[in-house]
Scaffold this motif. Structure first.
Motif, PDB file in Angstrom:
ATOM      1  N   THR A   1       0.836  -1.196   0.000  1.00 33.89           N
ATOM      2  CA  THR A   1       0.000   0.000   0.000  1.00 33.89           C
ATOM      3  C   THR A   1       0.872   1.247   0.000  1.00 33.89           C
ATOM      4  OG1 THR A   1      -1.727  -1.176   1.225  1.00 33.89           O
ATOM      5  CG2 THR A   1      -1.824   1.233   1.239  1.00 33.89           C
ATOM      6  N   VAL A   2       0.638   2.118  -0.967  1.00 35.49           N
ATOM      7  CA  VAL A   2       1.382   3.382  -1.034  1.00 35.49           C
ATOM      8  C   VAL A   2       0.498   4.581  -0.720  1.00 35.49           C
ATOM      9  CG1 VAL A   2       3.199   2.568  -2.581  1.00 35.49           C
ATOM     10  CG2 VAL A   2       1.094   3.509  -3.545  1.00 35.49           C
ATOM     11  N   LEU A   3      -0.813   4.374  -0.701  1.00 33.04           N
ATOM     12  CA  LEU A   3      -1.734   5.447  -0.342  1.00 33.04           C
ATOM     13  C   LEU A   3      -2.979   4.843   0.278  1.00 33.04           C
ATOM     14  CD1 LEU A   3      -2.356   8.501  -0.406  1.00 33.04           C
ATOM     15  CD2 LEU A   3      -3.367   8.149  -2.663  1.00 33.04           C
ATOM     16  N   ASP A   4      -3.371   5.391   1.408  1.00 31.92           N
ATOM     17  CA  ASP A   4      -4.564   4.950   2.129  1.00 31.92           C
ATOM     18  C   ASP A   4      -5.349   6.208   2.483  1.00 31.92           C
ATOM     19  OD1 ASP A   4      -6.452   3.734   3.695  1.00 31.92           O
ATOM     20  OD2 ASP A   4      -5.026   2.754   5.020  1.00 31.92           O
ATOM     21  N   THR A   5      -6.544   6.347   1.937  1.00 31.99           N
ATOM     22  CA  THR A   5      -7.311   7.570   2.121  1.00 31.99           C
ATOM     23  C   THR A   5      -8.804   7.277   2.095  1.00 31.99           C
ATOM     24  OG1 THR A   5      -7.716   9.795   1.244  1.00 31.99           O
ATOM     25  CG2 THR A   5      -7.210   8.084  -0.353  1.00 31.99           C
ATOM     26  N   ALA A   6      -9.566   8.174   2.644  1.00 29.10           N
ATOM     27  CA  ALA A   6     -11.020   8.049   2.639  1.00 29.10           C
ATOM     28  C   ALA A   6     -11.634   8.630   1.365  1.00 29.10           C
ATOM     29  CB  ALA A   6     -11.603   8.755   3.865  1.00 29.10           C
ATOM     30  N   PHE A   7     -10.812   9.239   0.528  1.00 30.01           N
ATOM     31  CA  PHE A   7     -11.337   9.945  -0.645  1.00 30.01           C
ATOM     32  C   PHE A   7     -10.919   9.262  -1.946  1.00 30.01           C
ATOM     33  CE2 PHE A   7     -10.565  13.071   2.741  1.00 30.01           C
ATOM     34  CZ  PHE A   7     -11.890  13.405   2.996  1.00 30.01           C
ATOM     35  N   ILE A   8     -11.901   8.783  -2.691  1.00 29.79           N
ATOM     36  CA  ILE A   8     -11.628   8.064  -3.935  1.00 29.79           C
ATOM     37  C   ILE A   8     -10.963   8.977  -4.963  1.00 29.79           C
ATOM     38  CG2 ILE A   8     -13.915   8.457  -4.946  1.00 29.79           C
ATOM     39  CD1 ILE A   8     -11.767   5.259  -5.308  1.00 29.79           C
ATOM     40  N   HIS A   9     -11.251  10.262  -4.936  1.00 29.19           N
ATOM     41  CA  HIS A   9     -10.631  11.154  -5.931  1.00 29.19           C
ATOM     42  C   HIS A   9      -9.117  11.238  -5.719  1.00 29.19           C
ATOM     43  CE1 HIS A   9     -11.322  13.998  -2.612  1.00 29.19           C
ATOM     44  NE2 HIS A   9     -10.310  14.690  -3.114  1.00 29.19           N
ATOM     45  N   GLU A  10      -8.643  11.168  -4.483  1.00 29.56           N
ATOM     46  CA  GLU A  10      -7.201  11.169  -4.232  1.00 29.56           C
ATOM     47  C   GLU A  10      -6.558   9.895  -4.785  1.00 29.56           C
ATOM     48  OE1 GLU A  10      -6.527  11.766  -0.070  1.00 29.56           O
ATOM     49  OE2 GLU A  10      -7.138  13.865  -0.158  1.00 29.56           O
ATOM     50  N   ILE A  11      -7.252   8.783  -4.659  1.00 26.36           N
ATOM     51  CA  ILE A  11      -6.759   7.517  -5.201  1.00 26.36           C
ATOM     52  C   ILE A  11      -6.673   7.598  -6.720  1.00 26.36           C
ATOM     53  CG2 ILE A  11      -7.345   5.075  -5.535  1.00 26.36           C
ATOM     54  CD1 ILE A  11      -6.296   5.534  -2.743  1.00 26.36           C
ATOM     55  N   GLN A  12      -7.706   8.153  -7.349  1.00 27.24           N
ATOM     56  CA  GLN A  12      -7.727   8.255  -8.812  1.00 27.24           C
ATOM     57  C   GLN A  12      -6.607   9.166  -9.318  1.00 27.24           C
ATOM     58  OE1 GLN A  12      -9.360   6.415 -10.763  1.00 27.24           O
ATOM     59  NE2 GLN A  12     -11.057   5.609  -9.582  1.00 27.24           N
ATOM     60  N   ILE A  13      -6.377  10.273  -8.629  1.00 30.97           N
ATOM     61  CA  ILE A  13      -5.289  11.188  -9.018  1.00 30.97           C
ATOM     62  C   ILE A  13      -3.940  10.476  -8.898  1.00 30.97           C
ATOM     63  CG2 ILE A  13      -4.031  13.273  -8.345  1.00 30.97           C
ATOM     64  CD1 ILE A  13      -6.834  14.420  -7.528  1.00 30.97           C
ATOM     65  N   ALA A  14      -3.743   9.776  -7.788  1.00 37.14           N
ATOM     66  CA  ALA A  14      -2.482   9.057  -7.572  1.00 37.14           C
ATOM     67  C   ALA A  14      -2.296   7.965  -8.617  1.00 37.14           C
ATOM     68  CB  ALA A  14      -2.461   8.453  -6.168  1.00 37.14           C
ATOM     69  N   LYS A  15      -3.354   7.244  -8.919  1.00 37.24           N
ATOM     70  CA  LYS A  15      -3.276   6.171  -9.922  1.00 37.24           C
ATOM     71  C   LYS A  15      -2.888   6.740 -11.288  1.00 37.24           C
ATOM     72  CE  LYS A  15      -5.875   2.229 -11.709  1.00 37.24           C
ATOM     73  NZ  LYS A  15      -4.749   1.337 -11.596  1.00 37.24           N
ATOM     74  N   THR A  16      -3.454   7.872 -11.646  1.00 35.85           N
ATOM     75  CA  THR A  16      -3.124   8.524 -12.921  1.00 35.85           C
ATOM     76  C   THR A  16      -1.668   8.972 -12.947  1.00 35.85           C
ATOM     77  OG1 THR A  16      -5.410   9.245 -13.205  1.00 35.85           O
ATOM     78  CG2 THR A  16      -3.725  10.430 -14.453  1.00 35.85           C
ATOM     79  N   LEU A  17      -1.220   9.561 -11.847  1.00 30.80           N
ATOM     80  CA  LEU A  17       0.167  10.011 -11.753  1.00 30.80           C
ATOM     81  C   LEU A  17       1.138   8.841 -11.919  1.00 30.80           C
ATOM     82  CD1 LEU A  17       2.173  12.312 -11.138  1.00 30.80           C
ATOM     83  CD2 LEU A  17       1.878  11.783  -8.716  1.00 30.80           C
ATOM     84  N   LEU A  18       0.859   7.737 -11.237  1.00 29.37           N
ATOM     85  CA  LEU A  18       1.725   6.566 -11.344  1.00 29.37           C
ATOM     86  C   LEU A  18       1.673   5.962 -12.744  1.00 29.37           C
ATOM     87  CD1 LEU A  18       1.044   4.815  -7.911  1.00 29.37           C
ATOM     88  CD2 LEU A  18       3.009   6.226  -8.562  1.00 29.37           C
ATOM     89  N   SER A  19       0.500   5.942 -13.322  1.00 30.65           N
ATOM     90  CA  SER A  19       0.336   5.396 -14.671  1.00 30.65           C
ATOM     91  C   SER A  19       1.171   6.169 -15.692  1.00 30.65           C
ATOM     92  CB  SER A  19      -1.138   5.425 -15.065  1.00 30.65           C
ATOM     93  OG  SER A  19      -1.311   4.956 -16.368  1.00 30.65           O
ATOM     94  N   LYS A  20       1.231   7.484 -15.533  1.00 32.52           N
ATOM     95  CA  LYS A  20       2.030   8.304 -16.444  1.00 32.52           C
ATOM     96  C   LYS A  20       3.520   7.985 -16.358  1.00 32.52           C
ATOM     97  CE  LYS A  20      -1.057  12.209 -16.907  1.00 32.52           C
ATOM     98  NZ  LYS A  20      -1.220  13.663 -16.757  1.00 32.52           N
ATOM     99  N   LYS A  21       3.937   7.408 -15.233  1.00 33.18           N
ATOM    100  CA  LYS A  21       5.334   7.010 -15.040  1.00 33.18           C
ATOM    101  C   LYS A  21       5.515   5.500 -15.221  1.00 33.18           C
ATOM    102  CE  LYS A  21       6.804  11.113 -14.009  1.00 33.18           C
ATOM    103  NZ  LYS A  21       7.818  11.821 -14.760  1.00 33.18           N
TER     104      LYS A  21
END
Length: 77
Positions: free
Chosen positions: A10-30
């Motif tokens: 686990t690299v991110l644990d949050t109550a907000f799905i939008h934060e997960i989606q932003i992080a997933k997009t950022l990682l995907s770009k890399k």
């Protein structure tokens, strides 16, 4: 092959799905594959008692992913 390279961490644990989606997009770009856990739990048990969402990556990508995601977690501290 080292057995730890096949583990998801686990690299991110949050109550907000939008934060997960932003992080997933950022990682995907890399070119770092990531996986969302508990994404559908709010549909099953309701948002009031959902414990949050987790974004996981392969343990071999953990350091790189955490370095990229530090930007998202800086505002929380």
């Amino acid at each position: 092959m080292d057995e730890t390279t096949n583990k998801l961490v686990t690299v991110l644990d949050t109550a907000f799905i939008h934060e997960i989606q932003i992080a997933k997009t950022l990682l995907s770009k890399k070119n770092i594959p990531s996986y969302i856990f508990n994404e559908n739990m709010s549909n099953i048990i309701g948002t009031a008692i959902s414990e949050g969402y987790m974004l996981k990556v392969n343990s071999a990508d953990e350091k790189k992913a955490r370095k990229l995601l530090i930007v998202l977690t800086e505002d929380e501290n």
